[in-house]
Enzyme design. Sequence first.
Site, PDB file in Angstrom:
ATOM      1  N   ARG A  39       0.830  -1.218   0.000  1.00  0.00           N
ATOM      2  CA  ARG A  39       0.000   0.000   0.000  1.00  0.00           C
ATOM      3  C   ARG A  39       0.860   1.263   0.000  1.00  0.00           C
ATOM      4  O   ARG A  39       0.471   2.281  -0.565  1.00  0.00           O
ATOM      5  CB  ARG A  39      -0.944  -0.005   1.185  1.00  0.00           C
ATOM      6  CG  ARG A  39      -2.075  -0.973   0.957  1.00  0.00           C
ATOM      7  CD  ARG A  39      -3.087  -0.937   2.060  1.00  0.00           C
ATOM      8  NE  ARG A  39      -4.275  -1.658   1.616  1.00  0.00           N
ATOM      9  CZ  ARG A  39      -5.179  -2.164   2.430  1.00  0.00           C
ATOM     10  NH1 ARG A  39      -5.038  -2.036   3.730  1.00  0.00           N
ATOM     11  NH2 ARG A  39      -6.223  -2.795   1.953  1.00  0.00           N
TER      12      ARG A  39
ATOM     13  N   LYS B 189     -20.658 -16.390   2.134  1.00  0.00           N
ATOM     14  CA  LYS B 189     -22.121 -16.386   2.121  1.00  0.00           C
ATOM     15  C   LYS B 189     -22.755 -15.681   0.933  1.00  0.00           C
ATOM     16  O   LYS B 189     -22.268 -14.649   0.490  1.00  0.00           O
ATOM     17  CB  LYS B 189     -22.612 -15.692   3.395  1.00  0.00           C
ATOM     18  CG  LYS B 189     -22.319 -16.461   4.641  1.00  0.00           C
ATOM     19  CD  LYS B 189     -23.268 -16.022   5.723  1.00  0.00           C
ATOM     20  CE  LYS B 189     -22.537 -15.524   6.933  1.00  0.00           C
ATOM     21  NZ  LYS B 189     -23.074 -14.360   7.535  1.00  0.00           N
TER      22      LYS B 189
ATOM     23  N   GLY C 190      -9.157  -8.288  -1.371  1.00  0.00           N
ATOM     24  CA  GLY C 190      -9.515  -9.259  -0.336  1.00  0.00           C
ATOM     25  C   GLY C 190      -8.769 -10.578  -0.449  1.00  0.00           C
ATOM     26  O   GLY C 190      -7.591 -10.616  -0.819  1.00  0.00           O
TER      27      GLY C 190
ATOM     28  N   GLY D  17     -13.364  -4.231  -0.153  1.00  0.00           N
ATOM     29  CA  GLY D  17     -14.716  -3.690   0.037  1.00  0.00           C
ATOM     30  C   GLY D  17     -15.080  -2.724  -1.072  1.00  0.00           C
ATOM     31  O   GLY D  17     -16.194  -2.759  -1.613  1.00  0.00           O
TER      32      GLY D  17
END
Length: 436
Positions: free
Chosen positions: A37, A233, A392, A415
């Site tokens: 980063r 999920k 992610g 995200g």
Amino acid sequence: MNKMSVKDLKELKGKKVLVRCDFNVPMKDGVITDENRIIGALPTIKYLLDAGAKVTLCSHMGKPHSIFSDEVKLNKKDLKKVESGEATKEDIIAKAKKDEPKKLTLAPVAKRLAELLDGKVVFASDVIGPDAKAKRDALKEGEAVLLENLRFHWEEEKKDEGFCKALAYDAEIYVNDAFGTAHRSHASTAAIVEYGIIKTAVCGFLIEKELSVMANTLENPARPFVAILGGAKVADKLNVISNLLEKCDTLIIGGGMAYTFLKAKGYEVGASLLDEEKIGYCKEMMEKAEKAGKKLLLPIDTVVTKSFPDPIDAPVDVKTVDADKIPADMMGMDIGEKTRKLYADAIKSAKSVVWNGPMGVFENPVLAKGTIAVAQALADVYGKCTTIIGGGDSAAAVQQLGFADKMTHISTGGGASLELFEGKVLPGIACLNDKK
Ligand code: AMP
């Protein structure tokens, strides 16, 4: 992309610029363990310094308590501890004030930036306090200061207007280059511009690159366009599934969410992860795909275990069964060999691919084979297909496997990229000035 970037700014010499970066890097005992980063932020910072700007850098790090604010806010975990009598509010605050300035300080990032930028960066030990003001006042052209962790103030996440004004201080230009927090509407990511405190607001090179690759592919993909979704999920990715289904030619489903789709198809899924409430939604998505003439690929075989490994990387006994023959007492933990081939073939025929979410419990080496197979298939089409990894776990998997330089783009924001895949407008980007 129709948002202005730093390149569109004419006069930068002597200008005071506030740059929101994402320096939320992993650290262990005060040592940065992955500096991607920081490296990602360098092009924008160098550009501004070379142009003679006076640069104030800011970022959050982790999820601290608001130890610099008069009022320290407790999070849900703390409140549970207080309710159960495990700790008092005072204990929690005292511990946070003792540990967090050491654990969640941005000082190591400032040190590394100074090394990478020939000593042109100093560190301020507060955000809007006397040290920040003094160091911002003392900046000469081509110099930068990095402020302490923004989230040491609760006002950052609550978009407090007074905090926005103090953070802006005397900055004339705002640059957002923190893609990882562009889906958040916080003081430093959006409100400082939304409140009209800084009027000139542009993106940095990192956000520009993220948007140009991801938004352009989503809007105007080279076809066939294949979207791969995995992870735990269905409920977490409802809008992503629906939006990608509209845009892609083939939607591939893997990971825990595949079993709710299999159940919706009428199969028994044994003890696999199942989102009972979303079975209807999965049926709807399958009908939507059929009506639109799109392919929706589900596992045709699956690797099963008797129980979930504990710890997650513990040795496990596995077998592979067809997707419609999952034993009642077993759980699906990864895609099987036939599915790996099916998915790899779909990738081979694609001209663009986006991927978010592992194909199985990839934290366990025995159950990582499906995720590795997808990463390998993407690496194999390098140069022939636009491959985008939406941050992610999938980004981590691709990096760990050494395939990073075989992908067109690995997003720095899990995200944020998921919200782009959902078709949402990110607040940290919406607030920026449009190109003239
Ligand atoms: P997400 O954050 O939604 O992308 O989910 C990532 C997590 O999904 C990882 O920690 C995986 O271990 C987990 N996962 C993937 N496949 C399965 C599965 N078949 N059963 C349970 N968890 C899974």
